[in-house]
Design a protein around this motif. Sequence first.
Motif, PDB file in Angstrom:
ATOM      1  N   TYR A  64     -61.943 -46.867  21.693  1.00 45.35           N
ATOM      2  CA  TYR A  64     -63.303 -47.429  21.718  1.00 45.35           C
ATOM      3  C   TYR A  64     -64.340 -46.406  22.227  1.00 45.35           C
ATOM      4  CZ  TYR A  64     -61.937 -48.089  26.636  1.00 45.35           C
ATOM      5  OH  TYR A  64     -61.480 -47.911  27.896  1.00 45.35           O
ATOM      6  N   VAL A  65     -63.936 -45.226  22.651  1.00 47.72           N
ATOM      7  CA  VAL A  65     -64.862 -44.191  23.119  1.00 47.72           C
ATOM      8  C   VAL A  65     -65.178 -43.261  21.956  1.00 47.72           C
ATOM      9  CG1 VAL A  65     -65.234 -42.274  24.702  1.00 47.72           C
ATOM     10  CG2 VAL A  65     -63.958 -44.315  25.454  1.00 47.72           C
ATOM     11  N   ASP A  66     -66.513 -43.132  21.620  1.00 44.98           N
ATOM     12  CA  ASP A  66     -66.931 -42.328  20.478  1.00 44.98           C
ATOM     13  C   ASP A  66     -66.836 -40.845  20.779  1.00 44.98           C
ATOM     14  OD1 ASP A  66     -69.158 -44.869  19.927  1.00 44.98           O
ATOM     15  OD2 ASP A  66     -67.869 -44.120  18.312  1.00 44.98           O
ATOM     16  N   ASP A  67     -66.572 -40.106  19.732  1.00 43.01           N
ATOM     17  CA  ASP A  67     -66.640 -38.660  19.799  1.00 43.01           C
ATOM     18  C   ASP A  67     -68.069 -38.258  19.455  1.00 43.01           C
ATOM     19  OD1 ASP A  67     -66.110 -36.033  19.946  1.00 43.01           O
ATOM     20  OD2 ASP A  67     -64.768 -35.933  18.211  1.00 43.01           O
ATOM     21  N   VAL A  68     -68.725 -37.392  20.255  1.00 40.42           N
ATOM     22  CA  VAL A  68     -70.106 -36.951  20.038  1.00 40.42           C
ATOM     23  C   VAL A  68     -70.081 -35.532  19.497  1.00 40.42           C
ATOM     24  CG1 VAL A  68     -72.346 -36.509  21.082  1.00 40.42           C
ATOM     25  CG2 VAL A  68     -70.948 -38.434  21.889  1.00 40.42           C
ATOM     26  N   LEU A  69     -70.633 -35.364  18.286  1.00 42.28           N
ATOM     27  CA  LEU A  69     -70.679 -34.056  17.647  1.00 42.28           C
ATOM     28  C   LEU A  69     -72.128 -33.621  17.503  1.00 42.28           C
ATOM     29  CD1 LEU A  69     -68.055 -34.707  14.817  1.00 42.28           C
ATOM     30  CD2 LEU A  69     -67.668 -33.709  17.078  1.00 42.28           C
ATOM     31  N   GLU A  70     -72.429 -32.361  17.793  1.00 44.44           N
ATOM     32  CA  GLU A  70     -73.795 -31.840  17.763  1.00 44.44           C
ATOM     33  C   GLU A  70     -73.935 -30.763  16.700  1.00 44.44           C
ATOM     34  OE1 GLU A  70     -74.506 -30.482  21.725  1.00 44.44           O
ATOM     35  OE2 GLU A  70     -75.096 -32.466  22.463  1.00 44.44           O
ATOM     36  N   TYR A  71     -75.026 -30.833  15.920  1.00 43.57           N
ATOM     37  CA  TYR A  71     -75.359 -29.849  14.894  1.00 43.57           C
ATOM     38  C   TYR A  71     -76.853 -29.550  14.987  1.00 43.57           C
ATOM     39  CZ  TYR A  71     -70.824 -31.143  12.939  1.00 43.57           C
ATOM     40  OH  TYR A  71     -69.500 -31.382  12.764  1.00 43.57           O
ATOM     41  N   ASN A  72     -77.240 -28.353  14.601  1.00 40.79           N
ATOM     42  CA  ASN A  72     -78.656 -27.969  14.693  1.00 40.79           C
ATOM     43  C   ASN A  72     -79.548 -28.828  13.814  1.00 40.79           C
ATOM     44  OD1 ASN A  72     -78.363 -25.896  16.572  1.00 40.79           O
ATOM     45  ND2 ASN A  72     -77.807 -24.413  14.982  1.00 40.79           N
ATOM     46  N   ALA A  73     -79.105 -29.136  12.594  1.00 43.93           N
ATOM     47  CA  ALA A  73     -79.932 -29.905  11.659  1.00 43.93           C
ATOM     48  C   ALA A  73     -79.047 -30.857  10.874  1.00 43.93           C
ATOM     49  CB  ALA A  73     -80.678 -28.977  10.707  1.00 43.93           C
ATOM     50  N   LEU A  74     -79.656 -31.882  10.293  1.00 46.70           N
ATOM     51  CA  LEU A  74     -78.928 -32.875   9.510  1.00 46.70           C
ATOM     52  C   LEU A  74     -78.194 -32.215   8.339  1.00 46.70           C
ATOM     53  CD1 LEU A  74     -78.307 -35.875   8.994  1.00 46.70           C
ATOM     54  CD2 LEU A  74     -80.451 -35.996   7.679  1.00 46.70           C
ATOM     55  N   SER A  75     -78.780 -31.160   7.808  1.00 45.16           N
ATOM     56  CA  SER A  75     -78.150 -30.472   6.672  1.00 45.16           C
ATOM     57  C   SER A  75     -76.850 -29.779   7.066  1.00 45.16           C
ATOM     58  CB  SER A  75     -79.138 -29.446   6.093  1.00 45.16           C
ATOM     59  OG  SER A  75     -79.512 -28.498   7.080  1.00 45.16           O
ATOM     60  N   ASP A  76     -76.637 -29.581   8.382  1.00 46.90           N
ATOM     61  CA  ASP A  76     -75.405 -28.936   8.851  1.00 46.90           C
ATOM     62  C   ASP A  76     -74.270 -29.927   9.069  1.00 46.90           C
ATOM     63  OD1 ASP A  76     -76.756 -26.506   8.882  1.00 46.90           O
ATOM     64  OD2 ASP A  76     -77.414 -26.743  10.956  1.00 46.90           O
ATOM     65  N   PHE A  77     -74.543 -31.257   8.958  1.00 45.65           N
ATOM     66  CA  PHE A  77     -73.502 -32.255   9.170  1.00 45.65           C
ATOM     67  C   PHE A  77     -72.423 -32.102   8.094  1.00 45.65           C
ATOM     68  CE2 PHE A  77     -76.099 -35.760  11.513  1.00 45.65           C
ATOM     69  CZ  PHE A  77     -76.504 -34.811  12.460  1.00 45.65           C
ATOM     70  N   PRO A  78     -71.158 -32.479   8.384  1.00 49.26           N
ATOM     71  CA  PRO A  78     -70.103 -32.458   7.354  1.00 49.26           C
ATOM     72  C   PRO A  78     -70.492 -33.313   6.157  1.00 49.26           C
ATOM     73  CG  PRO A  78     -69.177 -32.827   9.538  1.00 49.26           C
ATOM     74  CD  PRO A  78     -70.650 -32.933   9.691  1.00 49.26           C
ATOM     75  N   GLY A  79     -70.039 -32.912   4.994  1.00 52.58           N
ATOM     76  CA  GLY A  79     -70.346 -33.677   3.787  1.00 52.58           C
ATOM     77  C   GLY A  79     -69.874 -35.115   3.903  1.00 52.58           C
ATOM     78  N   ASN A  80     -68.664 -35.307   4.431  1.00 50.57           N
ATOM     79  CA  ASN A  80     -68.126 -36.643   4.695  1.00 50.57           C
ATOM     80  C   ASN A  80     -67.879 -36.779   6.185  1.00 50.57           C
ATOM     81  OD1 ASN A  80     -67.985 -37.557   1.965  1.00 50.57           O
ATOM     82  ND2 ASN A  80     -66.190 -36.255   1.684  1.00 50.57           N
ATOM     83  N   GLY A  81     -68.612 -37.719   6.799  1.00 50.83           N
ATOM     84  CA  GLY A  81     -68.447 -37.930   8.218  1.00 50.83           C
ATOM     85  C   GLY A  81     -67.242 -38.797   8.523  1.00 50.83           C
ATOM     86  N   GLU A  82     -67.033 -39.087   9.807  1.00 50.13           N
ATOM     87  CA  GLU A  82     -65.932 -39.927  10.260  1.00 50.13           C
ATOM     88  C   GLU A  82     -66.497 -41.122  11.003  1.00 50.13           C
ATOM     89  OE1 GLU A  82     -62.754 -37.897  12.310  1.00 50.13           O
ATOM     90  OE2 GLU A  82     -63.482 -35.958  11.563  1.00 50.13           O
ATOM     91  N   SER A  83     -65.943 -42.266  10.762  1.00 50.05           N
ATOM     92  CA  SER A  83     -66.381 -43.462  11.483  1.00 50.05           C
ATOM     93  C   SER A  83     -65.957 -43.336  12.938  1.00 50.05           C
ATOM     94  CB  SER A  83     -65.765 -44.719  10.846  1.00 50.05           C
ATOM     95  OG  SER A  83     -64.352 -44.647  10.893  1.00 50.05           O
ATOM     96  N   GLY A  84     -66.673 -43.978  13.817  1.00 49.68           N
ATOM     97  CA  GLY A  84     -66.365 -43.936  15.237  1.00 49.68           C
ATOM     98  C   GLY A  84     -66.859 -42.682  15.929  1.00 49.68           C
TER      99      GLY A  84
END
Length: 481
Positions: A64-84
């Motif tokens: 139930y504890v989320d993983d927090v991932l940081e990126y400089n810009a939205l365009s740097d996010f993975p193409g497919n994210g992960e739930s939770g």
Amino acid sequence: MLEKERLRLLFENGKIPNQDDFWEWQDSYFYKKDKIPASTLDYDFSKKADLVDGKIPASQLPSYVDDVLEYNALSDFPGNGESGKIYIEIRTGKQFRWSGERYIQIIDTSAFQDLLLTKLDKPSETLTRPGGKHFIPLLDPEQSTKKIPVNDLKKDFFITAPALLTEEEKTGWRTQMNGGWTTHTMSVAYILPPMADQSDKNTWFTLKGTGLNLNPANFSVSLMTAAGALAATIPNSQVQLFQNGTDLIFYCNCSSLAEGEYKIMISNGTASYITGTSITVSSKLSQVDLSATQWDRKFYNDTSSNLIYGRGNTCVFSTDPNVKPLENDHTFITSLVSKPIIPENSDFILRGAINLNVYNWDTSRDPEYYFGLVDANTAPALTNQASPFIRMAFNFYALRWRFQLNKSELLNTTNNYDAATFANFSFIRKGNTMISSITVNTGTFTEIGTTTQKSLKFGMFCQNNTIKTDVSAVLQELILL
């Protein structure tokens, strides 16, 4: 090591424990500084989380504890994210979750921040507090932040604060400080009369300008010397205020004032203004006797008439068919000019009155009549020779008179049928300034121009008319300085 149940039996009432029993009891407990052996603990340490760089790896966190991932810009996010997982855009601070198809912003707080700043009228600049002092933020007209230390919030703050305001805001500031009375920038174009007798009598002064809409509770009028010293304060009971913002009248007894030049200081409750023009107080004012004034006459075709003449301080014109038959031809038929009455290089005040009456008429043809000052070297001629002058005419089906000072626009006033018109006039010369003024039933009209210090006469110049008309001018007062 004995168990607790057997130890209790060794220390029952009536029994005497020996030394071995005592140490059995002591060894069954751990002292607070003792390290507890892991073998004695009933715990599966294979399930513990291991620290990596002082942090618990996401793989060992509960579901139930989320993983927090940081990126400089939205365009740097993975193409497919992960739930939770929570994805943070570092550049904006915005937070996102993976919906299974796209990234969805969790909450946008920027609008709330903007709204908060607007509601509080709070500058966006972060205010520092050097030395532990608190600051009051102000916005100047360019919207940059000024920081005023609270400890400096004294009279100096209120004096300097208007410098942060726009011109419109300054007007509002002055109005509030003046009890709600509008206080525009004050100015005075001229003062009538510009000279006053030092004798023991009241002299009325008229000021014409702008921004003279004064608060009756706060205003003041004073006389200042040429050096800027206060010479006299005019009691408010001697001042007449107007709400048009252009007029102010007061009277003063100048007998206690020294001879010289005086300017007028006006206060509107929040600011003071000193006139650029001045009043001359003198004991050398000379009243000229006009009762013996002589006149030169010029008639159409050099005829003569007993109805047109100058006598003492009065000149009179009546339409006379013997001079020229009455008709609508706008022909000048009479010139009446006094002998020189104003010497060269003399400042003066000349006051007088004009009367005009038309008999038994139903319409008129715009005849014109001129009154004014004439160069002393000018011989009478059948034209308007006056400068400055007052022009008067009447026309149409009502006695509607048009007065003109020099070459300005016509100034209108209206009278009833079969009624004469009446007006007061004045010509004032001070240095190279000439002030022309006329007062009729609709108000006082004034014009200011330049002049020379030449010697002057007074003249009246009249045109023909289709119906009987009487015109006269009376010279009431001439004062020389």
